[in-house]
Design a protein around this motif. Structure first.
Motif: not given
Length: 270
Positions: A11, A14-15, A17, A19, A38, A221-222
């Protein structure tokens, strides 16, 4: 188990990266990691190499959690886990052999490094590696005089000087033309097959992942949303990885030489 990535999260503010990423590798393989820009691909590799710390999770190599290593043990791991970057990270004004010899810096004294002094055996080994990669004739040239494809092969040679267990390649062909991209990917594939080394490469093209990799991991999205063989990487799966609709065309992610003559070529989504 050779390599085990267990519920790894990173993290930044707040992002998120990466998950809750998990995958396991039982034996040396050539693995491609794909996904749009990304998606968390680079952060994942940087955590494995310890260039970036994880927020949560564990990364175990032969049972040892490399995320807990510090000091000399961390540096030893980074020697065992060599990193190749998109922008080569060479010293432009140094000759090619000196750049390759930088792969031994972890075991060199500060004085030897400052005066650019290396054992003769290391110099011969560097030249042998350059010969293997087809660029020994460039050994005395400055790195800045070489083409992009040649510079990336110098970066691969530098990584091999570390004698690593794993080679991590972060978008190694993203800045190369299709012909040089093929040369670099063929070199990485040979290193895997001939040396028995694990290679994990972030890739931005589906055809490259299918052609050179034994296994493909897709990130979105991670999160890891696909982990399978190249044959299982269908167009439908690719749409899901890239978050694309039915208009998605694989031609948009191709590095095949013949696509150079295709009109109205779409930019790659990575």
């Amino acid at each position: 188990m050779l390599l085990s990535v267990e519920n790894v999260t990173r993290i930044f503010g707040r992002n998120v990266a990466v998950d809750n990423a998990s995958f396991r590798v039982a034996k040396p393989a050539m693995i491609g990691v794909i996904g749009r820009s990304g998606a968390g691909k680079s952060t994942l590799l940087r955590m494995i190499n310890r260039l970036t710390d994880a927020t949560e999770g564990a990364i175990r190599f032969e049972g040892c959690d490399v995320l807990k290593l510090t000091g000399a043990q961390k540096r030893a791991w980074q020697s065992d886990c060599a990193m190749i970057f998109q922008q080569f990270n060479l010293v432009p004004r140094l000759d090619v052999v000196s750049n390759v010899l930088h792969g031994t810096l972890n075991r060199q004294s500060a004085a030897a490094t400052f005066f650019n002094l290396y054992p003769r055996a290391d110099i011969y080994r560097a030249i042998d590696i350059l010969e293997r990669l087809g660029i020994a004739e460039q050994a005395a040239k400055r790195a800045e005089a070489l083409s992009g494809g040649q510079q990336q092969r110098v970066a691969i040679a530098r990584a091999l000087m570390q004698d690593p267990r794993i080679i991590l390649a972060d978008e190694p062909i993203a800045s190369l033309d299709p012909m040089n991209a093929q040369v670099v990917m063929q070199a990485l594939r040979r290193i895997h097959e001939e040396d028995g080394r694990m290679v994990i490469a972030n890739l931005h093209t589906l055809d490259t992942a299918r052609r050179y990799c034994d296994r493909v991991i897709g990130m979105r999205d991670g999160r890891i949303v696909f982990d399978g063989t190249p044959g299982q990487l269908t167009t439908g799966v690719a749409r899901d990885i890239y978050g694309a609709d039915a208009s998605f065309s694989e031609a948009a992610t191709s590095t095949a030489i013949e696509t150079l003559d295709t009109p109205h070529q779409v930019e790659e989504p990575a």
